[in-house]
Design a protein around this motif. Sequence first.
Motif, short mmCIF file in Angstrom:
data_model
loop_
_atom_site.label_atom_id
_atom_site.label_comp_id
_atom_site.label_asym_id
_atom_site.label_seq_id
_atom_site.Cartn_x
_atom_site.Cartn_y
_atom_site.Cartn_z
N VAL A 169 0.59 -1.58 -0.21
CA VAL A 169 0.21 -0.17 -0.09
C VAL A 169 1.30 1.13 0.41
O VAL A 169 1.45 1.72 0.62
CB VAL A 169 -0.98 0.37 1.07
N LEU A 170 0.55 2.35 -0.99
CA LEU A 170 1.35 3.30 -1.17
C LEU A 170 0.44 3.46 -1.21
O LEU A 170 -0.21 4.45 -1.11
CB LEU A 170 2.52 3.47 -2.71
N GLY A 171 1.61 5.46 -0.24
CA GLY A 171 0.70 6.32 1.09
C GLY A 171 -0.43 6.04 1.94
O GLY A 171 -1.57 5.27 1.85
N GLY A 176 -5.38 5.48 2.36
CA GLY A 176 -4.59 4.00 2.31
C GLY A 176 -4.80 3.61 3.60
O GLY A 176 -4.13 2.25 3.53
N LEU A 177 -5.12 4.17 4.46
CA LEU A 177 -5.17 3.43 6.17
C LEU A 177 -6.53 2.89 6.48
O LEU A 177 -6.23 1.62 6.23
CB LEU A 177 -4.83 4.68 6.76
N ASP A 195 4.95 4.80 3.76
CA ASP A 195 4.81 6.34 3.27
C ASP A 195 6.11 6.83 3.89
O ASP A 195 6.87 6.52 5.05
CB ASP A 195 3.54 6.58 4.21
N PHE A 196 6.07 8.53 3.92
CA PHE A 196 7.76 8.99 3.94
C PHE A 196 7.06 9.26 5.84
O PHE A 196 8.19 9.46 6.55
CB PHE A 196 7.55 10.16 3.06
N SER A 197 5.95 9.58 5.67
CA SER A 197 5.64 9.88 7.44
C SER A 197 5.53 9.50 8.46
O SER A 197 5.06 8.16 7.71
CB SER A 197 4.16 10.21 7.22
N ALA A 216 12.12 7.30 1.61
CA ALA A 216 13.24 7.70 1.74
C ALA A 216 14.40 6.54 1.92
O ALA A 216 15.78 7.52 1.56
CB ALA A 216 13.70 8.51 2.27
N VAL A 217 14.75 5.63 2.86
CA VAL A 217 15.40 4.55 3.07
C VAL A 217 15.30 3.58 2.35
O VAL A 217 16.62 2.67 1.99
CB VAL A 217 15.24 4.36 4.53
N ALA A 218 14.77 3.01 2.58
CA ALA A 218 14.15 1.54 1.11
C ALA A 218 12.69 0.91 0.61
O ALA A 218 12.35 2.46 0.62
CB ALA A 218 13.92 0.63 1.99
N SER A 219 13.61 0.60 -1.09
CA SER A 219 12.28 1.10 -2.25
C SER A 219 11.53 -0.14 -1.73
O SER A 219 11.59 -1.37 -1.11
CB SER A 219 13.23 0.43 -3.32
#
Length: 356
Positions: A169-171, A176-177, A195-197, A216-219
């Motif tokens: 689930v992206l976003g 998304g939640l 998610d970035f958050s 931002a850390v891993a795909s």
Amino acid sequence: MRAALTTKDNTLTVTDVPDPVPLDGQLLVRTLACGICGSDLHALADPEGFMETTRRSGGTPHDPREGLVFGHEFAAEIVAHGPGTEGTLPVGTVVCGPPIALGPQGAGIVGYAPMFPGGYGEYMILNEGLAMPVPDGLDPRVAAITEPFSVGARAVRRSGIEQGDVAVVLGLGPIGLGVVAQLKARGHGPVIAVDFSPRRRALAETLGADEVVDPAVASPHTRWAELGVPVTTVDRIAAEIFGTTAPGAVVFECVGVPGVLQQVIDGAPAGATVMLVGVCMQPDTVEPGVAASKEITVRGTFGAMPDEYRATLHDIAAGRIDAASIITGEVGLSGLSQAFQDLANPERHAKIIVRP
């Protein structure tokens, strides 16, 4: 009644507007709670894009700059029955329901049609046949956000996901939640939430996500083979030749901004299904040849059907979905404009409830 009305300069103003009048088959209800949806933020910020997307999708758009009362995630109390109603639910019953409106005035989505004002006002009119009683003991604030969770239910249903398939689930906005919650309520896993958050990743864990990823850390696309999913078309053919049962993959794209779909097509394993859940209202560029070569299925989803809404309401009431966990704030009408701004910060808010 008091209501927050959209204006020509893409803002909201709290003012007095005429009370809505229920017609044949409709109820007059008093709004108890209404969630702020990302669609409202988009419609106010980009009315032209909002109307163009609606028009090209076959709908009849109404210009948000011409005075609409938004709000389609609602719970309300029945005040009066209009003509031609059966009166099955008595005055005082707390109800919610899918934001679908039909009647002598026409048809539309509650909150996006001038004849069907939404929950950012003190009163609304609803179709009697679509008003669903809120189960005893369920907070109206929580019942109000059945709607975004039911959108997740439809996305999961339309994805065709099977037990054992891997879901990404992206976003992790409210939709998304909602997808995460629906997947886990139906026993699917592993569910990887991205998610970035940090706060939204934490909310996804609360709703049952098996793993969370900071892109931002891993795909999120590097572990398909580790999770047993055939990555290439050759891998899929080999699995079929040797009779190996392998899980499939479904990627729920809940971001809805240009560029993400192509990233998903590039990163998803061959044979994956990509669900378009986030609504991107800007032009985007994709490479169809990559999707074709990888036999990617791209499928859209929008809103929810009444049965999906009803099932979600009962899942929430029964505790199978912790909808209350995403509520991060509450405002009256006077605080609505600030709430629209506050929702831009994912570390501060996920879902704000309006109490008109």
